[in-house]
Design an enzyme around this catalytic site. Structure first.
Site, PDB file in Angstrom:
ATOM      1  N   LYS A 152       0.856  -1.180   0.000  1.00 24.42           N
ATOM      2  CA  LYS A 152       0.000   0.000   0.000  1.00 24.42           C
ATOM      3  C   LYS A 152       0.896   1.237   0.000  1.00 24.42           C
ATOM      4  O   LYS A 152       1.950   1.245   0.647  1.00 24.42           O
ATOM      5  CB  LYS A 152      -0.877  -0.025   1.256  1.00 24.42           C
ATOM      6  CG  LYS A 152      -1.861   1.121   1.379  1.00 24.42           C
ATOM      7  CD  LYS A 152      -2.701   0.984   2.649  1.00 24.42           C
ATOM      8  CE  LYS A 152      -3.726   2.090   2.782  1.00 24.42           C
ATOM      9  NZ  LYS A 152      -4.537   1.939   4.015  1.00 24.42           N
ATOM     10  N   SER A 193      -9.516   2.174   3.085  1.00 19.80           N
ATOM     11  CA  SER A 193      -8.605   2.886   2.216  1.00 19.80           C
ATOM     12  C   SER A 193      -7.635   1.988   1.446  1.00 19.80           C
ATOM     13  O   SER A 193      -7.038   2.433   0.465  1.00 19.80           O
ATOM     14  CB  SER A 193      -7.791   3.903   3.024  1.00 19.80           C
ATOM     15  OG  SER A 193      -6.972   3.229   3.969  1.00 19.80           O
ATOM     16  N   SER A 197      -9.669  -0.232   7.258  1.00 23.80           N
ATOM     17  CA  SER A 197      -9.128  -0.148   5.902  1.00 23.80           C
ATOM     18  C   SER A 197      -8.522  -1.426   5.335  1.00 23.80           C
ATOM     19  O   SER A 197      -8.181  -1.455   4.150  1.00 23.80           O
ATOM     20  CB  SER A 197      -8.090   0.969   5.822  1.00 23.80           C
ATOM     21  OG  SER A 197      -8.756   2.192   5.700  1.00 23.80           O
TER      22      SER A 197
HETATM   23  N1  GLN Z   1     -13.011   4.374   6.557  1.00 23.99           N
HETATM   24  C1  GLN Z   1     -12.264   4.777   7.710  1.00 23.99           C
HETATM   25  C2  GLN Z   1     -11.873   6.215   7.588  1.00 23.99           C
HETATM   26  O1  GLN Z   1     -12.235   6.822   6.653  1.00 23.99           O
HETATM   27  C3  GLN Z   1     -11.089   3.881   7.916  1.00 23.99           C
HETATM   28  C4  GLN Z   1      -9.831   4.328   7.284  1.00 23.99           C
HETATM   29  C5  GLN Z   1      -8.642   3.481   7.659  1.00 23.99           C
HETATM   30  O2  GLN Z   1      -8.773   2.447   8.323  1.00 23.99           O
HETATM   31  N2  GLN Z   1      -7.465   3.925   7.278  1.00 23.99           N
HETATM   32  O3  GLN Z   1     -11.199   6.746   8.422  1.00 23.99           O
END
Ligand code: GLN
Length: 513
Positions: free
Chosen positions: A87, A166, A190
């Site tokens: 990532k 994400s 994420s």
């Molecule tokens: N969807 C969550 C957010 O927008 C999780 C993001 C993440 O785990 N990096 O913060």
């Protein structure tokens, strides 16, 4: 499943997972160089998915040649030559790292993140070969991958839909068989939510199990690295290599290296071949199964739960009464940490600098205004607000107290069960662009992943089948979430593996891939 490993069946290389590819490499049926070349060609052929943001054939081949040379010298490291990708929030020396942001476009780190080094081809590394960097939401903020400066990633199950976020590039690439496994990070879901949307298996370990050194920070007290692959076994292989104490991360857990594959295989007392989960108490928090939960999610999750029962698990009712509060708590605390973490991107220490500006303050202003996208700016503003004098007690401190209560609620559950199960997300992958400008709707959809993140618990998304859809519509995967107590990654992987030995949801490929 790795059952075909070494059988010599003429199965395309891209269809094989980590364990199966490692076996082929060990048997010298394929070299790391051949494998990397085949997958790089496949990545190019599917460039339309937009899963990768950086790719450098020569850098990949250098690593692949090193892996082949190590093998020729008798090195038998289990992951030697296995292709993966990271990532884009893990810093890497050989590939630029942007965190999906214009702010860091073209940034080249002078060092590799600890997780990257542990998996990589350098001294002491597992010898995996990196195929490049994977697209993600900007600074890992988002649930659709649409906040990436490099554009949205497409979901291989339905290219008009989002892959989740994400870590959307990671999940989409693994689902499309562009590579057998990838790293991801999970701050509030994420790894789990894109895994659910793309039909991959993903694990976020206990906070502190994987080093955060070299991961571009979003919310430091939540961020945790993990693996996305096509089976629990492959996740266990990756996690064993990427985890472990790191003196460069003050919150790294001081525990000896773990063999998660052995933990995954560990037989339960009283278990038999037909009932590997005999006596496993799985708690179903009633708040994870609200009356309005969509049937397209509920039905597959319930089907997976009955499979667990057939394997010997006992389902028990539990409660996580502060589930709904997890949303405001998370969306106070993580922006607060983000506002502090992202202050370093000012055009001086790091990041984009505006071409034209007046005085120093104007330079900061313009650089940050140009470099950050809308969602990142929104969170920096919220975070700055909740930390400011006069609001700190009302928001930040209250949220910290509630965070502890959420963690305590889990401990109460773990008195009655070993694992907790439920959906990962309240819906299947949505259409690209559908979310529009309504951040609150997006935040609400994080309801099932946030509680474990607030508590720092290990959690997985395991494919649980597909949403029933109208005839002619593409199938869309649904994930079952499993949550364990601290450091019970082995128990999570064991249950997920048992489920995957009895079902084939995780092994299905999207049409055309
Ligand atoms: N969807 C969550 C957010 O927008 C999780 C993001 C993440 O785990 N990096 O913060």
């Amino acid at each position: 499943m790795s059952g075909d490993a070494g059988s010599g069946a003429p199965q395309a290389l891209h269809a094989l997972g980590v364990a199966a590819l490692a076996a082929r490499l060990r048997a010298r049926e394929v070299s790391a160089v051949e494998l990397a070349q085949a997958l790089l060609a496949r990545i190019d052929a599917h460039a339309g998915l937009n899963a990768f943001v950086a790719r450098d054939e020569e850098a990949t081949l250098v690593q692949a040649r090193e892996a082949d040379a190590r093998r020729a010298q008798g090195d038998a490291a289990p992951l030697l030559g296995v292709p993966i990708a990271h990532k884009d929030v893990f810093v890497t020396r050989e590939w630029p790292t942007s965190a999906g942001s214009k702010m860091l476009q073209g940034y080249l780190s002078p060092f590799d993140a600890t997780v990257v080094a542990r998996l990589g081809s350098g001294a002491g590394g597992a010898g995996c070969v990196s195929l490049g960097k994977l697209n993600c939401d900007e600074f890992a903020m988002g649930s659709t991958n649409e906040s990436s400066f490099y554009g949205a990633v497409r979901n291989p199950w339905d290219r008009e839909r989002v892959p989740g976020g994400s870590s959307g590039g990671s999940a989409a690439a693994v689902a499309a068989r562009l590579l057998p496994a990838a790293t991801g990070t999970d701050t509030g879901g994420s790894i789990r939510q894109p895994s659910s949307f793309c039909g991959t298996t993903g694990i976020k370990p206990t906070y502190g199990v994987c080093s955060r050194h070299g991961i571009i920070a979003y919310a430091s007290s939540f961020d945790q690295a993990g693996a996305i692959a096509r089976s629990a076994e492959d996740c266990a292989l990756l996690l064993s290599a990427m985890s472990g104490f790191d003196p460069r991360d003050a919150t790294s857990v001081e525990q000896p290296p773990q063999d998660y594959v052995a933990a995954m295989r560990q037989r339960r007392e009283g278990a038999s071949a037909a009932r590997p989960l005999a006596g496993l108490r799985v708690g179903l928090p009633r708040e994870f199964f609200p009356a309005q939960l969509a049937d397209e999610v509920q039905a597959p999750v319930r089907a997976a739960l009955s499979e667990l029962e057939k394997l010997g698990a006992v389902l028990v009712d539990v409660s996580l009464p502060r589930t709904e509060l997890s949303i405001p708590v998370y969306y106070v605390l993580t922006p607060a940490e983000a506002s502090s973490n992202l202050s370093r991107f000012d055009g001086v220490r790091y990041g984009h600098r505006a071409a034209q500006f007046g005085d120093l303050l104007d330079m900061y202003r313009k650089s940050r205004a140009e470099g950050f996208g809308a969602e990142v700016k929104r969170r920096i503003m919220i975070g700055t607000y909740v930390l400011s004098h006069g609001y700190y007690d009302a928001y930040y401190l209250q949220a910290q107290k509630l965070r502890r209560m959420v963690a305590d609620d889990f401990q109460a559950c773990f008195g009655a069960c070993e694992l907790i199960a439920g959906p990962v997300a309240p819906a299947v992958a949505g259409r690209l662009g559908e979310q529009g400008d309504d951040p609150v709707q997006a935040y609400l959809a994080d309801i099932f992943t946030l509680p474990a993140s607030l508590a720092g618990l290990p959690a997985m998304s395991v494919p649980a089948g597909f949403a029933r859809r109208a005839p002619g519509q593409a199938e869309l995967p649904v994930g079952l979430q499993l949550i364990g107590n601290y450091f019970r990654e082995g128990a999570l992987l064991h249950a997920a593996h048992a489920l995957q030995q009895a079902t084939d949801w995780h092994a299905r490929a999207p049409a055309g891939y």
